[in-house]
Scaffold this active site. Structure first.
Site, PDB file in Angstrom:
ATOM      1  N   GLU A   2      -1.370  -5.669   8.402  1.00 34.28           N
ATOM      2  CA  GLU A   2      -0.538  -5.050   9.440  1.00 34.28           C
ATOM      3  C   GLU A   2      -1.175  -5.252  10.810  1.00 34.28           C
ATOM      4  O   GLU A   2      -2.400  -5.207  10.949  1.00 34.28           O
ATOM      5  CB  GLU A   2      -0.406  -3.543   9.174  1.00 34.28           C
ATOM      6  CG  GLU A   2       0.385  -3.216   7.927  1.00 34.28           C
ATOM      7  CD  GLU A   2       0.598  -1.721   7.745  1.00 34.28           C
ATOM      8  OE1 GLU A   2       0.285  -0.936   8.670  1.00 34.28           O
ATOM      9  OE2 GLU A   2       1.070  -1.338   6.668  1.00 34.28           O
ATOM     10  N   LYS A  23      -1.183  -9.500   2.670  1.00 39.06           N
ATOM     11  CA  LYS A  23      -0.454  -9.069   3.873  1.00 39.06           C
ATOM     12  C   LYS A  23      -1.348  -8.138   4.680  1.00 39.06           C
ATOM     13  O   LYS A  23      -2.035  -7.286   4.105  1.00 39.06           O
ATOM     14  CB  LYS A  23       0.851  -8.353   3.510  1.00 39.06           C
ATOM     15  CG  LYS A  23       1.620  -7.859   4.735  1.00 39.06           C
ATOM     16  CD  LYS A  23       2.995  -7.340   4.391  1.00 39.06           C
ATOM     17  CE  LYS A  23       3.011  -5.926   3.887  1.00 39.06           C
ATOM     18  NZ  LYS A  23       2.427  -4.921   4.798  1.00 39.06           N
ATOM     19  N   GLU A  37       9.260  -4.687  10.735  1.00 40.84           N
ATOM     20  CA  GLU A  37       9.683  -3.386  10.196  1.00 40.84           C
ATOM     21  C   GLU A  37      10.218  -2.486  11.305  1.00 40.84           C
ATOM     22  O   GLU A  37       9.541  -2.235  12.313  1.00 40.84           O
ATOM     23  CB  GLU A  37       8.508  -2.700   9.475  1.00 40.84           C
ATOM     24  CG  GLU A  37       8.902  -1.328   8.921  1.00 40.84           C
ATOM     25  CD  GLU A  37       7.968  -0.767   7.866  1.00 40.84           C
ATOM     26  OE1 GLU A  37       7.042  -1.483   7.435  1.00 40.84           O
ATOM     27  OE2 GLU A  37       8.176   0.390   7.469  1.00 40.84           O
ATOM     28  N   ASP A  59       0.845  -1.204   0.000  1.00 44.49           N
ATOM     29  CA  ASP A  59       0.000   0.000   0.000  1.00 44.49           C
ATOM     30  C   ASP A  59       0.877   1.251   0.000  1.00 44.49           C
ATOM     31  O   ASP A  59       0.384   2.373  -0.128  1.00 44.49           O
ATOM     32  CB  ASP A  59      -1.004  -0.013   1.166  1.00 44.49           C
ATOM     33  CG  ASP A  59      -0.343  -0.033   2.536  1.00 44.49           C
ATOM     34  OD1 ASP A  59       0.900  -0.152   2.625  1.00 44.49           O
ATOM     35  OD2 ASP A  59      -1.077   0.074   3.538  1.00 44.49           O
ATOM     36  N   SER A  60       2.207   1.050   0.070  1.00 49.65           N
ATOM     37  CA  SER A  60       3.146   2.157  -0.121  1.00 49.65           C
ATOM     38  C   SER A  60       2.994   2.756  -1.516  1.00 49.65           C
ATOM     39  O   SER A  60       3.519   3.834  -1.788  1.00 49.65           O
ATOM     40  CB  SER A  60       4.581   1.683   0.092  1.00 49.65           C
ATOM     41  OG  SER A  60       4.864   0.541  -0.695  1.00 49.65           O
ATOM     42  N   ASP A  91      -1.130  -6.256  -0.651  1.00 49.42           N
ATOM     43  CA  ASP A  91      -1.230  -5.628   0.676  1.00 49.42           C
ATOM     44  C   ASP A  91      -2.680  -5.197   0.911  1.00 49.42           C
ATOM     45  O   ASP A  91      -3.287  -4.549   0.057  1.00 49.42           O
ATOM     46  CB  ASP A  91      -0.319  -4.390   0.677  1.00 49.42           C
ATOM     47  CG  ASP A  91       0.330  -4.138   2.012  1.00 49.42           C
ATOM     48  OD1 ASP A  91       0.097  -4.916   2.956  1.00 49.42           O
ATOM     49  OD2 ASP A  91       1.086  -3.152   2.098  1.00 49.42           O
TER      50      ASP A  91
HETATM   51  O1  KIV Z   1       3.549  -1.228   1.769  1.00 49.57           O
HETATM   52  C1  KIV Z   1       4.736  -1.600   1.805  1.00 49.57           C
HETATM   53  O2  KIV Z   1       5.553  -1.251   0.943  1.00 49.57           O
HETATM   54  C2  KIV Z   1       5.146  -2.461   2.897  1.00 49.57           C
HETATM   55  C3  KIV Z   1       6.590  -2.844   2.992  1.00 49.57           C
HETATM   56  C4  KIV Z   1       7.403  -1.694   3.418  1.00 49.57           C
HETATM   57  C5  KIV Z   1       6.805  -4.022   3.859  1.00 49.57           C
HETATM   58  O3  KIV Z   1       4.340  -2.838   3.698  1.00 49.57           O
END
Ligand code: KIV
Length: 283
Positions: free
Chosen positions: A121, A119, A188, A50-51, A89
């Site tokens: 969090e 993924k 992280e 989600d970055s 994500d």
């Molecule tokens: O969204 C992302 O890029 C991440 C990584 C930094 C692990 O969660």
């Protein structure tokens, strides 16, 4: 069991059995062209993070990422990947409120996005969602330590687990995620000693980002690795393997100059009225 580099395509069982035998290389990817290059280069896992909201859309944090955009970017990456395991994500509020909604959203990532796993969090507080998604046979990667969706709670993007109490919380979160059926967990921005201890104690692989060399694998953000972000805003744990920003700027400057001077296009780059070979690509 074959090594990861000989495994094609990389699946969840291969990642699990890589623990203690071979380090796992993971990088974020957001589009088909870069995903194809990373896949060909031998990156084991492509994370559609989600970055994307920060790297591609220029937002200050990840909180505004939506399911629709994550599904679309995941589809692009999954279609381009031949070998790498693709993980989508789960964006903010797609899994925190309700376990049923979490399953439906994770299912969308697989069915519409084409990825092999998702993924999420957070640790013990997201266990209902993790357990429900795992029960739907959707592989889940956990993520503890500095979880960017919670950056407001942390008061910024800061190293986590520095006090003994915080370290114990992170350790318990990672253990709970493994217990709940996660196949791997991202650590992280935690002290390297803590990450090494968690890696030793868990049966599943740990993937570190700013968590030292003791993890089972490492992940970095594509734009950081390739030097597409400003060098001054690059976190200390990043290694920049290329400096693409000045190359791109220079290429664009040359193009603009050639357009303005009439140097581009040449006759060879133009069509005549006669027969022409098939176009490579039609927009
Ligand atoms: O969204 C992302 O890029 C991440 C990584 C930094 C692990 O969660």
């Amino acid at each position: 069991m074959a090594s990861l580099s000989e495994t094609s395509p990389v699946g969840v069982p291969a990642l699990l059995s890589a623990k203690g035998r071979e380090k796992i290389a993971m990088m974020t990817a957001y589009d088909a062209s870069s995903a194809g290059l990373l896949d060909a280069a031998g990156i084991d896992v492509l994370l559609v993070g989600d970055s994307v909201e920060m790297t591609v859309y220029g937002r200050p944090n990840t909180l505004t990422a939506t399911m629709d955009m994550m599904v679309r970017h995941t589809r692009a990456v999954a279609d381009a990947a031949r070998r790498a395991l693709v993980i989508g994500d789960m964006p903010f509020l797609s899994y925190q409120a309700d376990a049923r909604e979490a399953v439906l959203n994770a299912g969308r990532m697989l069915a519409e996005g084409g990825c092999s796993a998702v993924k999420v969090e957070g640790g013990r507080r997201v266990l209902p969602a993790v357990e429900a998604i795992v029960a739907a046979d959707i592989p889940v990667m956990g993520h503890v330590g500095l979880t960017p969706q919670s950056y407001r709670k942390f008061g910024g993007f800061k190293v986590q687990g520095k006090s003994a109490e915080d370290a114990a919380e992170i350790r318990q979160d990672a253990e709970a995620l493994a217990q709940a059926g996660c196949f791997a967990v991202v650590l992280e921005c935690v002290p390297e000693g803590l990450a090494a201890e968690i890696t030793r104690d868990l049966a599943i692989p740990t993937i570190g980002i700013g968590a030292g060399a003791g993890c089972d694998g490492q992940v970095l953000v594509f734009h950081d690795v390739m030097g597409l972000t400003g060098a001054t805003s690059t976190p200390r744990f990043v290694r920049r393997y290329a400096e693409l920003a000045p190359l791109i700027e220079e290429a664009a400057r040359e193009f603009a100059k050639d357009v303005k001077s009439g140097e581009f296009p040449s006759a060879a780059e133009s069509f005549t009225g006669g027969a022409t070979p098939a176009l490579r690509r039609i927009y």
